[in-house]
Design a protein around this motif. Structure first.
Motif, mmCIF file in Angstrom:
data_model
loop_
_atom_site.group_PDB
_atom_site.id
_atom_site.type_symbol
_atom_site.label_atom_id
_atom_site.label_comp_id
_atom_site.label_asym_id
_atom_site.label_seq_id
_atom_site.Cartn_x
_atom_site.Cartn_y
_atom_site.Cartn_z
ATOM 1 N N TRP A 1 0.842 -1.201 0.000
ATOM 2 C CA TRP A 1 0.000 0.000 0.000
ATOM 3 C C TRP A 1 0.876 1.251 0.000
ATOM 4 O O TRP A 1 2.029 1.221 0.410
ATOM 5 N N VAL B 1 0.116 5.465 0.837
ATOM 6 C CA VAL B 1 -0.931 6.359 1.320
ATOM 7 C C VAL B 1 -0.386 7.765 1.590
ATOM 8 O O VAL B 1 0.821 7.988 1.626
ATOM 9 N N GLN C 1 -1.715 -0.150 15.656
ATOM 10 C CA GLN C 1 -1.657 0.956 14.706
ATOM 11 C C GLN C 1 -0.210 1.317 14.382
ATOM 12 O O GLN C 1 0.702 1.056 15.171
ATOM 13 N N LEU D 1 -2.343 4.925 11.336
ATOM 14 C CA LEU D 1 -2.744 4.140 10.176
ATOM 15 C C LEU D 1 -2.980 2.690 10.570
ATOM 16 O O LEU D 1 -2.341 2.167 11.493
ATOM 17 N N ASP D 2 -3.886 2.027 9.842
ATOM 18 C CA ASP D 2 -4.042 0.584 9.954
ATOM 19 C C ASP D 2 -2.848 -0.063 9.259
ATOM 20 O O ASP D 2 -2.660 0.132 8.052
ATOM 21 N N GLU E 1 -2.243 -2.979 8.183
ATOM 22 C CA GLU E 1 -2.533 -3.958 7.142
ATOM 23 C C GLU E 1 -2.959 -3.302 5.836
ATOM 24 O O GLU E 1 -2.583 -3.759 4.746
ATOM 25 N N SER E 2 -3.734 -2.225 5.915
ATOM 26 C CA SER E 2 -4.282 -1.604 4.711
ATOM 27 C C SER E 2 -3.724 -0.220 4.416
ATOM 28 O O SER E 2 -3.855 0.287 3.295
ATOM 29 N N GLY E 3 -3.126 0.414 5.436
ATOM 30 C CA GLY E 3 -2.682 1.787 5.285
ATOM 31 C C GLY E 3 -3.792 2.803 5.495
ATOM 32 O O GLY E 3 -3.565 4.015 5.392
ATOM 33 N N ARG E 4 -4.997 2.353 5.806
ATOM 34 C CA ARG E 4 -6.135 3.255 5.986
ATOM 35 C C ARG E 4 -5.863 4.215 7.149
ATOM 36 O O ARG E 4 -5.429 3.812 8.215
ATOM 37 N N GLU E 5 -6.143 5.494 6.904
ATOM 38 C CA GLU E 5 -5.942 6.488 7.947
ATOM 39 C C GLU E 5 -7.035 6.371 8.993
ATOM 40 O O GLU E 5 -8.228 6.367 8.673
ATOM 41 N N LEU E 6 -6.628 6.289 10.252
ATOM 42 C CA LEU E 6 -7.569 6.149 11.352
ATOM 43 C C LEU E 6 -7.827 7.471 12.052
ATOM 44 O O LEU E 6 -8.946 7.747 12.485
ATOM 45 N N ASP F 1 -10.435 6.034 17.683
ATOM 46 C CA ASP F 1 -9.880 6.599 16.450
ATOM 47 C C ASP F 1 -10.027 8.121 16.389
ATOM 48 O O ASP F 1 -10.224 8.717 15.322
#
Length: 323
Positions: A124, A126, A146, A158-159, A161-166, A204
């Motif tokens: 990923w 981001v 995190q 960030l997560d 595993e996915s790079g999703r911003e928390l 979060d």
């Protein structure tokens, strides 16, 4: 084995030593020295994971090598591969490689990356904001693991595993890593007027607990020990102790001078920028040295490395090993 990077005749080198004798086992040419701005590369510290060593050059060259032989497994220039403008005004890439399972985490240019450590492929990528020199850290808040990173202007979670911003919270960043403490709290700081703050993470959401200009760490990440932060304040490097939970300043000392520190076996191990090794007790009651000696000639910008009862110290043009 001992792995490090250094500059030699205009080139960055990655080198492997026998940790007991100092004998050179292998050495490779990493890339041209980063020579823009005020000083030369390299900036980051190699990371060893199993049979491989990972290293990032100041000019953006990322390497994966066999740790035993130095044989290349994969490599690329991160600026070229992702068509990012080279932020040479920021004095090169400084983030050290960070391994998380099968992932290799890096900050560079305007992104945070997770690469497959076996082949360098992107897992990923981001964000799109200016990065600086900080290496991220891992933390668990509310049972959720995190990745905590300090960009040029924000503290973000960030997560992994996915790079999703928390979550994110405004904070100027420069060289040091976020300091994760108890109570789902993080201390983040920088000099150059940014200051420091304690941020609490819940559901979060990031909330400021306090903001302070009493510990604006410059090159060296502050150490957290028994509820107190120990670190070098701003560019002059005044040594300070702050209570982590409140930001209350416990003491200030002009000794030992600006440096880097680790804490082990109940003592602070400090190497000053001028090569003096200092031992001191980490206590909120005051600064108290137990021993000191000039151990190397040259400038020391690298934190000491402690392994198997030996302390490894790097300085310009010299290594020192102490029992």
């Amino acid at each position: 084995r001992l792995f490090t990077m250094f500059g030699e005749e205009g080139r960055e080198k990655l080198i492997c030593f026998d940790a007991k004798t100092g004998r050179e086992i292998w050495k490779i040419d990493s890339d041209a020295d980063f020579a823009e701005g005020r000083s030369f590369g390299p900036r980051s510290t190699p990371c060893v994971d199993g049979n491989h060593v990972y290293a990032m050059g100041a000019s953006g060259k990322l390497h994966c090598l066999e740790s035993a032989t130095g044989k290349p497994v994969w490599s690329f220039n991160i600026y070229d591969k992702f068509e990012m403008r080279r932020f040479f005004d920021e004095e090169g890439v400084s983030c050290s490689p960070l391994i998380d399972g099968k992932k290799l985490i890096m900050l560079a240019g305007i992104h945070i990356f997770a690469f497959d450590k076996t082949n360098g492929k992107v897992i990923w990528k981001v964000l799109e904001e200016k990065m600086r020199h900080s290496t991220p850290a891992f933390a668990t808040f509310g049972g959720h693991r995190q990745l905590v990173a300090l960009t040029g202007s924000n503290l973000v979670g960030l997560d992994p595993e996915s790079g999703r911003e928390l979550w994110r919270h405004p904070q100027g960043g420069a060289c040091v890593a976020p300091v994760v403490g108890l109570g789902n709290q993080i201390y983040a700081a920088a000099s150059y007027g940014a200051g420091g703050q304690l941020v609490k993470i819940a559901d979060d959401t990031a909330t400021q607990v306090y903001k302070t200009n009493k510990l604006s760490t410059h090159h060296a990440t502050a150490m957290l020990y028994n509820g107190h932060l120990y670190g070098f304040h701003d560019r002059p490097g005044i040594f300070k102790c702050l209570e982590f939970a409140t930001g209350e300043e416990k003491w200030v000392s002009r000794s030992p001078g600006k440096g880097k520190l680790i804490i082990a076996d109940g003592q602070m191990i400090i190497i000053t920028e001028y090569g003096e090794l200092v031992l001191a007790k980490p206590s909120p009651n005051g600064y108290s040295e137990t021993a000191k000696a000039r151990v190397v000639k040259g400038t020391c910008y690298t934190a000491p490395t402690l392994a198997n009862g030996k302390l490894y110290i790097a300085a310009t043009r010299k290594w020192c090993v102490l029992r």
